[in-house]
Design an enzyme around this catalytic site. Structure first.
Site, PDB file in Angstrom:
ATOM      1  N   HIS A 146       0.837  -1.200   0.000  1.00 31.83           N
ATOM      2  CA  HIS A 146       0.000   0.000   0.000  1.00 31.83           C
ATOM      3  C   HIS A 146       0.873   1.251   0.000  1.00 31.83           C
ATOM      4  O   HIS A 146       2.067   1.204   0.282  1.00 31.83           O
ATOM      5  CB  HIS A 146      -0.826   0.071   1.292  1.00 31.83           C
ATOM      6  CG  HIS A 146      -1.783  -1.048   1.485  1.00 31.83           C
ATOM      7  ND1 HIS A 146      -3.104  -0.965   1.119  1.00 31.83           N
ATOM      8  CD2 HIS A 146      -1.617  -2.277   2.022  1.00 31.83           C
ATOM      9  CE1 HIS A 146      -3.709  -2.106   1.435  1.00 31.83           C
ATOM     10  NE2 HIS A 146      -2.830  -2.920   1.974  1.00 31.83           N
ATOM     11  N   TYR A 193      -2.093  -1.671   9.324  1.00 25.30           N
ATOM     12  CA  TYR A 193      -0.952  -2.238   8.585  1.00 25.30           C
ATOM     13  C   TYR A 193       0.011  -2.945   9.528  1.00 25.30           C
ATOM     14  O   TYR A 193       0.248  -2.488  10.650  1.00 25.30           O
ATOM     15  CB  TYR A 193      -0.158  -1.130   7.876  1.00 25.30           C
ATOM     16  CG  TYR A 193      -0.940  -0.239   6.953  1.00 25.30           C
ATOM     17  CD1 TYR A 193      -1.481  -0.741   5.764  1.00 25.30           C
ATOM     18  CD2 TYR A 193      -1.110   1.106   7.230  1.00 25.30           C
ATOM     19  CE1 TYR A 193      -2.184   0.091   4.892  1.00 25.30           C
ATOM     20  CE2 TYR A 193      -1.796   1.943   6.371  1.00 25.30           C
ATOM     21  CZ  TYR A 193      -2.333   1.428   5.203  1.00 25.30           C
ATOM     22  OH  TYR A 193      -3.014   2.263   4.358  1.00 25.30           O
ATOM     23  N   HIS A 240      -2.389  -3.214  -3.496  1.00 24.12           N
ATOM     24  CA  HIS A 240      -3.780  -3.092  -3.046  1.00 24.12           C
ATOM     25  C   HIS A 240      -4.735  -3.102  -4.241  1.00 24.12           C
ATOM     26  O   HIS A 240      -5.775  -3.744  -4.226  1.00 24.12           O
ATOM     27  CB  HIS A 240      -3.912  -1.791  -2.250  1.00 24.12           C
ATOM     28  CG  HIS A 240      -5.231  -1.599  -1.583  1.00 24.12           C
ATOM     29  ND1 HIS A 240      -5.530  -0.465  -0.874  1.00 24.12           N
ATOM     30  CD2 HIS A 240      -6.337  -2.388  -1.515  1.00 24.12           C
ATOM     31  CE1 HIS A 240      -6.776  -0.570  -0.401  1.00 24.12           C
ATOM     32  NE2 HIS A 240      -7.271  -1.718  -0.774  1.00 24.12           N
ATOM     33  N   LYS A 286      -8.953   1.419  -6.563  1.00 24.87           N
ATOM     34  CA  LYS A 286      -8.000   2.371  -6.012  1.00 24.87           C
ATOM     35  C   LYS A 286      -6.738   2.300  -6.851  1.00 24.87           C
ATOM     36  O   LYS A 286      -6.469   1.294  -7.496  1.00 24.87           O
ATOM     37  CB  LYS A 286      -7.628   1.997  -4.561  1.00 24.87           C
ATOM     38  CG  LYS A 286      -8.709   2.236  -3.527  1.00 24.87           C
ATOM     39  CD  LYS A 286      -8.254   1.666  -2.188  1.00 24.87           C
ATOM     40  CE  LYS A 286      -9.281   1.863  -1.089  1.00 24.87           C
ATOM     41  NZ  LYS A 286      -9.303   3.192  -0.523  1.00 24.87           N
TER      42      LYS A 286
HETATM   43 ZN   LIG Z   1      -3.976   0.563  -0.008  1.00 22.60          ZN
END
Ligand SMILES: [Zn+2]
Length: 138
Positions: A10, A39, A116, A124
């Protein structure tokens, strides 16, 4: 033991060059109502590596890949105006990220390293580069 199938890369979606701490991210995630930071690993602008969430615990970073995933985030991912997704990884971040991913891959040889954005159903740009391609050889 959790079965780890995904090592998910990410970005923090913060502007290029802006320092972000584990405390910052933890605060953002708590503001979303989460227990703590989502995370497992965080990589700062200067290549610092923090591991705020034990890998034995389920993170909160990629819908559909949390239960069987490890979440790794680098600080950055947007241009300086925070308008456009951009691969802002610094040279030290790239070094630390590659070293960490190689180490994770060694410990979880059956896991795939993905971004991601590669998680099905995700719309995204995160992490603003093609992690699957870049780390395919690890
Ligand atoms: Zn992410």
């Amino acid at each position: 033991m959790r079965r780890i199938e995904w090592i998910v890369v990410h970005c923090t979606a913060t502007p290029e060059g802006r320092a972000v701490s584990v405390a910052d991210i933890t605060r953002w995630h708590r503001e979303r109502g989460w227990r703590t930071i989502g995370y497992h690993h965080v990589i700062g602008l200067n290549g610092e590596h923090w591991s705020p969430l034990p890998e034995t615990q389920v993170g909160n970073h990629a819908r559909g890949a949390n239960a069987n995933g490890i979440g790794v985030v680098y600080v950055g991912g947007l241009d300086r105006l925070a308008k456009v997704a951009k691969d802002t990884r610094t040279a030290p971040q790239k070094v630390t990220l590659r070293r960490l991913l190689a180490e994770l891959k060694a410990r979880y040889p059956n896991a795939q390293i993905i971004g991601h954005r590669d998680v099905p159903g995700t719309r995204k740009a995160c992490p603003s580069f093609d992690a699957r391609a870049e780390y395919a050889g690890l």
